[in-house]
Design a protein around this motif. Structure first.
Motif, PDB file in Angstrom:
ATOM      1  N   ALA A   1      54.996  60.044   5.297  1.00 56.51           N
ATOM      2  CA  ALA A   1      55.978  61.075   5.652  1.00 56.51           C
ATOM      3  C   ALA A   1      57.385  60.462   5.707  1.00 56.51           C
ATOM      4  O   ALA A   1      58.364  61.081   5.294  1.00 56.51           O
ATOM      5  CB  ALA A   1      55.617  61.702   6.991  1.00 56.51           C
ATOM      6  N   ARG A   2      57.468  59.223   6.218  1.00 57.23           N
ATOM      7  CA  ARG A   2      58.765  58.535   6.296  1.00 57.23           C
ATOM      8  C   ARG A   2      59.382  58.405   4.896  1.00 57.23           C
ATOM      9  O   ARG A   2      60.554  58.710   4.684  1.00 57.23           O
ATOM     10  CB  ARG A   2      58.563  57.152   6.922  1.00 57.23           C
ATOM     11  N   LEU A   3      58.561  57.967   3.935  1.00 54.50           N
ATOM     12  CA  LEU A   3      59.079  57.766   2.582  1.00 54.50           C
ATOM     13  C   LEU A   3      59.507  59.091   1.964  1.00 54.50           C
ATOM     14  O   LEU A   3      60.558  59.190   1.326  1.00 54.50           O
ATOM     15  CB  LEU A   3      58.010  57.098   1.707  1.00 54.50           C
ATOM     16  N   ALA A   4      58.715  60.138   2.172  1.00 50.47           N
ATOM     17  CA  ALA A   4      59.037  61.433   1.579  1.00 50.47           C
ATOM     18  C   ALA A   4      60.296  62.023   2.213  1.00 50.47           C
ATOM     19  O   ALA A   4      61.198  62.500   1.518  1.00 50.47           O
ATOM     20  CB  ALA A   4      57.860  62.386   1.762  1.00 50.47           C
ATOM     21  N   LEU A   5      60.375  61.962   3.538  1.00 50.61           N
ATOM     22  CA  LEU A   5      61.499  62.589   4.227  1.00 50.61           C
ATOM     23  C   LEU A   5      62.794  61.802   4.036  1.00 50.61           C
ATOM     24  O   LEU A   5      63.882  62.362   4.096  1.00 50.61           O
ATOM     25  CB  LEU A   5      61.180  62.762   5.712  1.00 50.61           C
ATOM     26  N   ARG A   6      62.676  60.497   3.775  1.00 49.99           N
ATOM     27  CA  ARG A   6      63.881  59.703   3.547  1.00 49.99           C
ATOM     28  C   ARG A   6      64.648  60.257   2.348  1.00 49.99           C
ATOM     29  O   ARG A   6      65.877  60.343   2.361  1.00 49.99           O
ATOM     30  CB  ARG A   6      63.510  58.234   3.330  1.00 49.99           C
ATOM     31  N   GLN A   7      63.937  60.668   1.319  1.00 51.48           N
ATOM     32  CA  GLN A   7      64.593  61.257   0.155  1.00 51.48           C
ATOM     33  C   GLN A   7      65.346  62.523   0.553  1.00 51.48           C
ATOM     34  O   GLN A   7      66.429  62.802   0.043  1.00 51.48           O
ATOM     35  CB  GLN A   7      63.565  61.569  -0.940  1.00 51.48           C
ATOM     36  N   ASP A   8      64.753  63.304   1.461  1.00 46.82           N
ATOM     37  CA  ASP A   8      65.426  64.524   1.924  1.00 46.82           C
ATOM     38  C   ASP A   8      66.695  64.178   2.700  1.00 46.82           C
ATOM     39  O   ASP A   8      67.739  64.782   2.512  1.00 46.82           O
ATOM     40  CB  ASP A   8      64.483  65.363   2.792  1.00 46.82           C
ATOM     41  N   PHE A   9      66.599  63.176   3.580  1.00 49.11           N
ATOM     42  CA  PHE A   9      67.776  62.772   4.355  1.00 49.11           C
ATOM     43  C   PHE A   9      68.904  62.311   3.432  1.00 49.11           C
ATOM     44  O   PHE A   9      70.072  62.570   3.684  1.00 49.11           O
ATOM     45  CB  PHE A   9      67.433  61.618   5.300  1.00 49.11           C
ATOM     46  N   LEU A  10      68.536  61.604   2.361  1.00 43.38           N
ATOM     47  CA  LEU A  10      69.560  61.018   1.487  1.00 43.38           C
ATOM     48  C   LEU A  10      70.198  62.042   0.569  1.00 43.38           C
ATOM     49  O   LEU A  10      71.259  61.796  -0.001  1.00 43.38           O
ATOM     50  CB  LEU A  10      68.948  59.878   0.656  1.00 43.38           C
ATOM     51  N   THR A  11      69.560  63.202   0.386  1.00 40.87           N
ATOM     52  CA  THR A  11      70.077  64.147  -0.598  1.00 40.87           C
ATOM     53  C   THR A  11      70.612  65.451  -0.002  1.00 40.87           C
ATOM     54  O   THR A  11      71.296  66.198  -0.692  1.00 40.87           O
ATOM     55  CB  THR A  11      68.973  64.506  -1.610  1.00 40.87           C
ATOM     56  N   ARG A  12      70.321  65.747   1.269  1.00 41.51           N
ATOM     57  CA  ARG A  12      70.770  67.032   1.822  1.00 41.51           C
ATOM     58  C   ARG A  12      72.184  66.913   2.371  1.00 41.51           C
ATOM     59  O   ARG A  12      72.514  65.944   3.052  1.00 41.51           O
ATOM     60  CB  ARG A  12      69.824  67.503   2.933  1.00 41.51           C
ATOM     61  N   LYS A  13      72.982  67.941   2.114  1.00 36.15           N
ATOM     62  CA  LYS A  13      74.388  67.902   2.531  1.00 36.15           C
ATOM     63  C   LYS A  13      74.603  68.523   3.916  1.00 36.15           C
ATOM     64  O   LYS A  13      75.630  68.327   4.534  1.00 36.15           O
ATOM     65  CB  LYS A  13      75.252  68.660   1.511  1.00 36.15           C
ATOM     66  N   VAL A  14      73.640  69.336   4.331  1.00 38.64           N
ATOM     67  CA  VAL A  14      73.787  70.014   5.612  1.00 38.64           C
ATOM     68  C   VAL A  14      72.583  69.670   6.505  1.00 38.64           C
ATOM     69  O   VAL A  14      71.443  69.697   6.048  1.00 38.64           O
ATOM     70  CB  VAL A  14      73.863  71.551   5.433  1.00 38.64           C
ATOM     71  N   ALA A  15      72.879  69.322   7.766  1.00 41.12           N
ATOM     72  CA  ALA A  15      71.809  69.012   8.718  1.00 41.12           C
ATOM     73  C   ALA A  15      71.993  69.866   9.959  1.00 41.12           C
ATOM     74  O   ALA A  15      73.112  70.016  10.461  1.00 41.12           O
ATOM     75  CB  ALA A  15      71.841  67.534   9.098  1.00 41.12           C
ATOM     76  N   LEU A  16      70.892  70.437  10.436  1.00 37.35           N
ATOM     77  CA  LEU A  16      70.934  71.193  11.681  1.00 37.35           C
ATOM     78  C   LEU A  16      70.111  70.456  12.734  1.00 37.35           C
ATOM     79  O   LEU A  16      69.026  69.972  12.448  1.00 37.35           O
ATOM     80  CB  LEU A  16      70.390  72.606  11.464  1.00 37.35           C
ATOM     81  N   THR A  17      70.675  70.340  13.930  1.00 36.98           N
ATOM     82  CA  THR A  17      69.932  69.739  15.040  1.00 36.98           C
ATOM     83  C   THR A  17      69.931  70.696  16.222  1.00 36.98           C
ATOM     84  O   THR A  17      70.758  71.609  16.293  1.00 36.98           O
ATOM     85  CB  THR A  17      70.562  68.413  15.535  1.00 36.98           C
ATOM     86  N   GLY A  18      69.030  70.471  17.139  1.00 40.01           N
ATOM     87  CA  GLY A  18      69.076  71.177  18.410  1.00 40.01           C
ATOM     88  C   GLY A  18      70.027  70.445  19.336  1.00 40.01           C
ATOM     89  O   GLY A  18      70.752  69.529  18.925  1.00 40.01           O
ATOM     90  N   VAL A  19      70.057  70.853  20.596  1.00 38.05           N
ATOM     91  CA  VAL A  19      70.889  70.213  21.616  1.00 38.05           C
ATOM     92  C   VAL A  19      70.047  70.119  22.888  1.00 38.05           C
ATOM     93  O   VAL A  19      69.453  71.098  23.314  1.00 38.05           O
ATOM     94  CB  VAL A  19      72.151  71.064  21.896  1.00 38.05           C
ATOM     95  N   ASN A  20      69.989  68.926  23.473  1.00 40.59           N
ATOM     96  CA  ASN A  20      69.295  68.797  24.762  1.00 40.59           C
ATOM     97  C   ASN A  20      70.225  69.104  25.924  1.00 40.59           C
ATOM     98  O   ASN A  20      69.844  69.792  26.869  1.00 40.59           O
ATOM     99  CB  ASN A  20      68.698  67.406  24.920  1.00 40.59           C
ATOM    100  N   PHE A  21      71.443  68.563  25.852  1.00 43.72           N
ATOM    101  CA  PHE A  21      72.419  68.794  26.916  1.00 43.72           C
ATOM    102  C   PHE A  21      73.809  68.882  26.278  1.00 43.72           C
ATOM    103  O   PHE A  21      74.105  68.142  25.344  1.00 43.72           O
ATOM    104  CB  PHE A  21      72.412  67.642  27.937  1.00 43.72           C
ATOM    105  N   ALA A  22      74.649  69.765  26.813  1.00 39.97           N
ATOM    106  CA  ALA A  22      76.043  69.828  26.374  1.00 39.97           C
ATOM    107  C   ALA A  22      76.908  69.695  27.626  1.00 39.97           C
ATOM    108  O   ALA A  22      76.612  70.305  28.655  1.00 39.97           O
ATOM    109  CB  ALA A  22      76.315  71.154  25.673  1.00 39.97           C
ATOM    110  N   VAL A  23      77.956  68.872  27.531  1.00 42.27           N
ATOM    111  CA  VAL A  23      78.745  68.525  28.711  1.00 42.27           C
ATOM    112  C   VAL A  23      80.069  69.288  28.705  1.00 42.27           C
ATOM    113  O   VAL A  23      80.901  69.092  27.808  1.00 42.27           O
ATOM    114  CB  VAL A  23      79.023  67.006  28.755  1.00 42.27           C
TER     115      VAL A  23
END
Lengths: 458, 197
Positions: free
Chosen positions: A187-209
């Motif tokens: 999974a690491r090898l497959a997803l690394r290709q996705d990380f290297l090629t995607r221009k937009v990333a969405l994350t959640g947030v645990n805490f905002a200050v």
């Protein structure tokens, strides 16, 4: 999403069909609960920490509008664009607009229960956008076209052999290989290709200050960071209740979060995002989706203190034996059962009944939410509003009459004993829900009242 | 009305009466700094640790233990003899072939084995997450006891916003497959701490 769904008990029965799996699920989650206990007991100040976290969250709820404005102003000062979304639909449209502006049809996403709540993936798929979930557990359930069954451990209901089969189909791993180390590496090898090629990333947030305009994302895998730092555009989606007043309060919450969640002293990465990196765009979407209305319900607003650690699920005897999917809601378990009726009372009327009210959830909650009390209070509200099953309502009425009239009670008791002793088939059958998976007790010859009347004379 | 105004209006109507913030001051300085705890905890969370005398000693350890990985990069000019320092302004995507990244954190936290590092010391944010192996230098003298002390230290160290900062505690990991712990999820597969005096 809006189709009628089966109720908790029925879905739990399906999960219970495979006894070995249920036992494994139950024991594994209990093992995590024990890991939590072990690390918690190392801190003599644990209860003081919980109380402090609870009070901070009460303060947040009582000043939420002010803190949101403070956070917005500080985030903007840091060069972050702040969006407001009244509901899931508006949130999804904002994400889609940002993707269109970039002219891309692909995005990587790290774990975010909020986007599950908003059904972002389904929405984007319909617009022709491919979303890759990058948390390993979330990727597994995504490939299997399932929702996560646990907010911290998304594929806790899957066995490694099944994951091996899934990866063989989608990632081309050798058939029959079910080694967690090997599968994770694939999974690491497959997803690394996705990380290297995607221009937009969405994350959640645990805490905002509020004080600084920064937000914190906690992961063990490093997937949020890989996505965010390699993207041109970082979108962070957060429920408005994720705010905390000051940065120093992170000291309280980061000590509580992972100890409660997995029994670790801290996640591998606690990433503090304050400004976009040069040339990058950073967006925060503040999502309401019912929270501002929920805040007005005095008896139920406490559930907005939740920091999504999952401790209440790991300890819950019902969750452990019924599985996350039986809750038919993005957040399962005890906390999900008190959050869900706020969104849709009719659809989620069964969930507050999916509990023994044992109180273990409230005992482990790091922000001291009175979870089992709220489950009980929801039952009162649901019964009053007519959301309880008709058979149960009728049975309760019969029960109320019987218990309030001593004469009827005595006769009914005698009849019951006679039936159970002489024609047990009348009660020991499938129509009696109490007979399911248990033996009925042996009926006594006489009631206590009869015994007392006989013996008082002596 | 915009969603922003809508949300704020509903919140103002529904907010409960003001509740005061609790005092978190008593948590700071509650426990003594314990370097042994830092060392033990870091090893427990899957890290390797060396006590190094100075940069020259670090270089010596790297030559011996990381000889199998020629593609080393570092943020530290003091280590340019053993690792590349010409990557500071490249496209971060090109860092994906990094075998070993060597950097220096600002301080460590005894209770959880984490170290604090900001964008300034990372040079590039992705650099801490993309390599196969991460080597982190941190001074024993910098250690703090708990996360409360950590945020006191952060307030002392940083006047304004830091762009990006992170607590990093060991190699990236996952237990998503049947709760079997696997080191090396998406970030570095190993993390080695060089504990300087």
């Amino acid at each position: 999403m809006n189709q009628p769904h089966k109720e908790h008990a029925e879905l739990a029965e399906k999960f219970n069909a495979d006894e070995d799996r249920v036992n494994w699920h139950d024991e594994t989650l209990w093992w995590i609960r024990q890991k939590r206990d072990k690390i918690v007991w190392q801190l003599p100040e644990w209860e003081q920490l919980r109380e402090t976290a609870s009070q901070i969250k009460h303060n947040v709820l009582s000043h939420l509008s002010e803190y949101l404005l403070e956070f917005e102003a500080n985030a903007q000062k840091n060069g972050v664009t702040v969006h407001w979304a009244a509901n899931g639909e508006e949130h999804n449209k904002i994400v889609y607009k940002l993707l269109k502006e970039q002219g891309v049809t692909q995005m990587v996403k790290s774990k975010s229960m909020l986007t599950e709540e908003c059904h972002l993936n389904e929405f984007l798929e319909k617009q022709g956008i491919e979303v890759v979930d990058t948390d390993l557990g979330e990727r597994i359930v995504q490939l299997a076209k399932e929702p996560p069954s646990h907010i911290v451990l998304p594929c806790i209901h899957w066995k490694k052999e099944e994951i091996g089969e899934l990866f063989h189909k989608f990632l081309g791993t050798p058939e029959g290989n079910a080694d967690p180390q090997f599968l994770t590496h694939a999974a690491r090898l497959a997803l690394r290709q996705d990380f290297l090629t995607r221009k937009v990333a969405l994350t959640g947030v645990n805490f905002a200050v509020a004080e600084t305009g920064e937000f914190v994302v906690c992961t063990n895998e490093g997937n949020a960071d890989m996505g965010a730092h390699l993207s041109n555009v970082h979108i962070a989606s957060m429920g408005i209740e994720k705010l905390i007043p000051k940065r120093k309060h992170l000291g309280v919450f980061l000590r509580l979060l992972t100890r409660s969640a997995t029994g670790q002293p801290i996640t591998t990465y606690s990433s503090h995002f304050s400004k976009p990196r040069p040339g990058q765009q950073m967006h925060i979407i503040l999502v309401d989706n019912g929270r501002s209305v929920h805040l007005g319900k005095e008896e139920f607003r406490n559930s907005l203190k939740c920091i999504r650690c999952g401790a209440c699920m790991n300890t819950c005897p019902v969750y452990r034996r019924s599985g996350g999917h039986s809750y038919h809601n993005a957040v399962a378990g005890p906390i999900g059962s008190i959050l869900a009726p706020n969104f849709d009372m009719r659809k989620n009327a069964d969930l507050p009944f999916a509990s023994t009210l044992c109180g273990s959830c409230s005992n482990v909650c790091p922000v001291k939410i009175d979870i089992h009390d709220q489950l009980y209070k929801w039952r009162q509200v649901l019964a009053k509003e007519g959301h309880t099953p008709k058979a149960k309502t009728a049975a309760m009425k019969v029960m109320a009459v019987t218990l309030s009239k001593p004469g009827i009670f005595t006769v009914a008791g005698k009849m019951g004993r006679i039936v159970m002793r002489n024609v047990p088939g009348l009660v020991n059958n499938k129509l009696n829900p109490w007979f399911k998976q248990r033996e009925m007790p042996e009926a006594p010859k006489e009631s206590f009242r009869e015994w007392y009347q006989k013996n008082r004379k002596k | 009305m915009s969603s922003r105004e809508d949300i704020l209006k509903t919140l103002r109507q529904n907010q409960p009466p003001a509740v005061a913030l609790p005092d978190t001051q008593p948590f700071a300085g509650m426990k003594p700094v314990n370097a042994d705890q830092f060392i033990q905890t870091f090893k427990t969370i899957g890290g390797a640790l060396y006590e190094a005398r100075d940069y020259a000693h670090v270089e010596e350890i790297l030559r011996a233990d990381f000889a199998a990985f020629p593609l080393k990069r570092t943020t530290l000019p003091q280590l340019s003899g053993i690792a590349d320092t010409s990557w500071f302004t490249v496209d971060p995507h090109t860092l994906h072939d990094t075998e070993v990244m060597i950097a220096e954190a600002l301080f460590g936290v005894c209770e959880n084995g984490a170290v604090w590092i900001t964008e300034q010391q990372m040079v590039q944010r992705a650099a801490m997450f993309i390599p196969e192996h991460l080597v982190m230098l941190v001074s024993k003298a910098s250690l703090v006891a708990t996360m409360h002390d950590a945020y006191v230290r952060i307030a002392e160290l940083h006047n304004g916003p830091y762009g990006f900062g992170a607590f990093i505690a060991g190699p990236s990991k996952t237990a998503d497959i049947e709760q079997s712990l696997v080191l090396g999820a998406h970030g570095p597969r190993t993390m080695t701490m060089m504990l300087l005096p």
